[in-house]
Enzyme design. Structure first.
Site, PDB file in Angstrom:
ATOM      1  N   GLY A   1      -5.767 -11.320  -6.833  1.00 10.19           N
ATOM      2  CA  GLY A   1      -5.528  -9.884  -6.470  1.00 10.19           C
ATOM      3  C   GLY A   1      -4.568  -9.113  -7.314  1.00 10.19           C
ATOM      4  O   GLY A   1      -3.697  -8.238  -6.981  1.00 10.19           O
ATOM      5  N   ALA A   2      -4.949  -9.160  -8.636  1.00 15.02           N
ATOM      6  CA  ALA A   2      -4.071  -8.781  -9.680  1.00 15.02           C
ATOM      7  C   ALA A   2      -4.246  -7.182 -10.175  1.00 15.02           C
ATOM      8  O   ALA A   2      -3.476  -6.673 -10.789  1.00 15.02           O
ATOM      9  CB  ALA A   2      -4.154  -9.510 -11.020  1.00 15.02           C
ATOM     10  N   ASN A   3      -5.318  -6.499  -9.469  1.00 15.77           N
ATOM     11  CA  ASN A   3      -5.606  -5.154  -9.624  1.00 15.77           C
ATOM     12  C   ASN A   3      -5.150  -4.376  -8.916  1.00 15.77           C
ATOM     13  O   ASN A   3      -5.451  -3.036  -9.181  1.00 15.77           O
ATOM     14  CB  ASN A   3      -7.232  -5.124  -9.741  1.00 15.77           C
ATOM     15  CG  ASN A   3      -7.676  -5.178  -8.485  1.00 15.77           C
ATOM     16  OD1 ASN A   3      -7.667  -6.377  -7.823  1.00 15.77           O
ATOM     17  ND2 ASN A   3      -8.106  -4.193  -7.592  1.00 15.77           N
TER      18      ASN A   3
ATOM     19  N   GLY B   1      -1.541  -3.029  -6.130  1.00 14.60           N
ATOM     20  CA  GLY B   1      -0.337  -3.155  -5.543  1.00 14.60           C
ATOM     21  C   GLY B   1       0.812  -4.103  -6.130  1.00 14.60           C
ATOM     22  O   GLY B   1       1.063  -3.942  -7.280  1.00 14.60           O
ATOM     23  N   ILE B   2       1.231  -5.159  -5.402  1.00 12.05           N
ATOM     24  CA  ILE B   2       2.211  -6.150  -5.840  1.00 12.05           C
ATOM     25  C   ILE B   2       1.549  -7.095  -6.824  1.00 12.05           C
ATOM     26  O   ILE B   2       2.515  -7.316  -8.019  1.00 12.05           O
ATOM     27  CB  ILE B   2       2.690  -6.845  -4.682  1.00 12.05           C
ATOM     28  CG1 ILE B   2       3.426  -5.899  -3.471  1.00 12.05           C
ATOM     29  CG2 ILE B   2       3.799  -8.012  -5.124  1.00 12.05           C
ATOM     30  CD1 ILE B   2       3.601  -6.695  -2.291  1.00 12.05           C
ATOM     31  N   GLY B   3       0.413  -7.514  -6.852  1.00 19.16           N
ATOM     32  CA  GLY B   3      -0.315  -8.151  -7.978  1.00 19.16           C
ATOM     33  C   GLY B   3      -0.406  -7.423  -8.967  1.00 19.16           C
ATOM     34  O   GLY B   3      -0.274  -8.247 -10.286  1.00 19.16           O
TER      35      GLY B   3
ATOM     36  N   TYR C   1      -3.739 -12.253  10.503  1.00 22.08           N
ATOM     37  CA  TYR C   1      -2.600 -12.293   9.395  1.00 22.08           C
ATOM     38  C   TYR C   1      -1.569 -13.520   9.417  1.00 22.08           C
ATOM     39  O   TYR C   1      -1.340 -14.149   8.599  1.00 22.08           O
ATOM     40  CB  TYR C   1      -2.435 -10.869   9.167  1.00 22.08           C
ATOM     41  CG  TYR C   1      -1.573 -10.740   8.113  1.00 22.08           C
ATOM     42  CD1 TYR C   1      -1.996 -10.388   6.751  1.00 22.08           C
ATOM     43  CD2 TYR C   1      -0.177 -10.442   8.150  1.00 22.08           C
ATOM     44  CE1 TYR C   1      -1.321 -10.075   5.564  1.00 22.08           C
ATOM     45  CE2 TYR C   1       0.644 -10.369   6.924  1.00 22.08           C
ATOM     46  CZ  TYR C   1       0.131 -10.020   5.795  1.00 22.08           C
ATOM     47  OH  TYR C   1       0.898  -9.778   4.757  1.00 22.08           O
TER      48      TYR C   1
END
Ligand SMILES: NC(=O)c1ccc[n+]([C@@H]2O[C@H](COP(=O)([O-])OP(=O)(O)OC[C@H]3O[C@@H](n4cnc5c(N)ncnc54)[C@H](OP(=O)(O)O)[C@@H]3O)[C@@H](O)[C@H]2O)c1
Length: 323
Positions: free
Chosen positions: A12-14, A16-18, A171
């Site tokens: 999920g690097a694309n 927000g936090i990633g 979640y």
């Protein structure tokens, strides 16, 4: 900190936090393997925010598909001899109930099960002193399972059926499972140099996480002045992945750059082993078939697999990034 001899995989690097963790590590010359659902989007945002773009590699992964996870891990095993850090960051929140193609509830599979599968697949290339960090959440505290559930956890407790489903519950359970997996790994890697940590980035951090249901979007917007920004949210997982202060430590939960006690349920080592057994059973029951290649040109326009969204708007991904 010089990270020029380190390689880090981030899911999920694309966004927000990633994305902020990617930028931050890459600015210290770390080679970052960006595992993204859409590599075209990942490439565009990386070119916009990363200083050392030649030290960025993109891998396609859809965590809602075990076949895609298998394919991504096979590619990493072929390309990369050694991984120094793995940050398991990708996540979803606020989805309506859906099953993935593997017949698992989507939030559970994306946030936990596929990360479990990915890590088990790439374990053999982890450096002797590798660090694994789960981007976790304080919301794991809200799970309360009766004792009988803890003794023999079942699939329906983790991959919630429709009648038992709320997006918050799914979640919370997925984040609890990640902490239990950390404890299992802490035990498995005892007396090795490998470290495993869970990091809570902050609450109500305004990212695309809340985009799936408008009341969450409103809530996160209202909370924005009182919550961490994306840079601050990335600090704790990056600290866990890189800080020399944590050399020789493992199996710990962090919040605000400090060690913190997780919930009683999350500390239960017996439960950690049972959840590990259940995870293995769930994987063994599923036949994982290789996915066909999707050309990059098609990825530019393909719809996000499980979000029923309009086609990807990479400009908004870059614009949303406030790191
Ligand atoms: N924001 C908060 O307040 C908060 C609080 C506690 C914990 N966290 C945790 O922090 C982590 C990062 O979240 P964020 O706030 O940065 O949210 P975000 O901006 O929405 O980032 C989530 C990332 O996960 C990826 N992802 C979602 N579904 C995927 C799938 N099926 N396959 C592959 N990748 C997928 C997204 O990719 P796409 O761009 O393709 O959707 C995106 O890159 C999550 O684990 C979240 O639970 C966040």
């Amino acid at each position: 900190m010089d990270l020029s001899n380190k390689t880090c995989l981030i899911t999920g690097a694309n966004s927000g936090i990633g994305l902020e963790m990617t930028r931050c590590l890459n600015s210290r010359d770390c080679t970052v393997l960006m595992a993204c659902r859409n590599t075209y989007a990942g490439d565009v945002v990386a070119r916009n925010v990363c200083e050392n773009i030649d030290r960025i590699k993109l891998y396609k992964i859809n965590l809602a598909s075990l076949a895609s996870v298998k394919k991504c891990s096979d590619q990493i095993l072929r390309d990369i001899p050694k991984l120094d850090m793995v940050i398991l960051n990708a996540g979803v929140f606020g989805l309506p109930w859906t099953l993935t193609q593997d017949s698992l509830e989507t939030t559970f599979q994306v946030n936990y099960m596929s990360h479990y599968f990915l890590l088990m697949n790439i374990e053999k290339i982890l450096a002797p002193d590798a660090r694994v960090v789960f981007v976790s959440s304080e919301s794991h505290r809200h799970v309360s399972w009766p004792f009988s559930y803890q003794l023999t956890p079942t699939k329906d407790m983790v991959s919630l059926p429709e009648h038992a489903y709320t997006s918050i519950k799914a979640y919370n359970v997925s984040k609890l499972c990640s902490i239990l997996f950390m404890h299992y790994l802490g035990y498995r890697w005892m007396n090795t140099g490998k470290g495993v940590f869970c990091a809570h980035p902050g609450s109500f951090v305004k990212t695309r996480l809340c985009q799936n249901w408008w009341p969450y979007e409103v809530l996160y917007t209202i909370m924005r002045p009182f919550s961490k920004n994306i840079c601050q949210a990335a600090a704790t997982p990056v600290y866990c992945a890189t800080s020399p202060e944590l050399n020789g430590m493992s199996d710990q939960y962090y919040k605000d750059l400090k060690r913190c006690e997780e919930s009683e349920l999350a500390k239960d080592l017996h439960l950690a082993f049972r959840i590990n057994d259940l995870s293995q059973e769930l994987l063994l029951e599923r036949i994982i078939v290789e996915e066909p290649d999707i050309p990059v040109e098609k990825q530019k326009t393909e719809h996000y697999a499980d979000q029923d969204k309009d086609s990807i708007d990479v400009n908004s991904l870059v614009a949303n990034y406030s790191g």
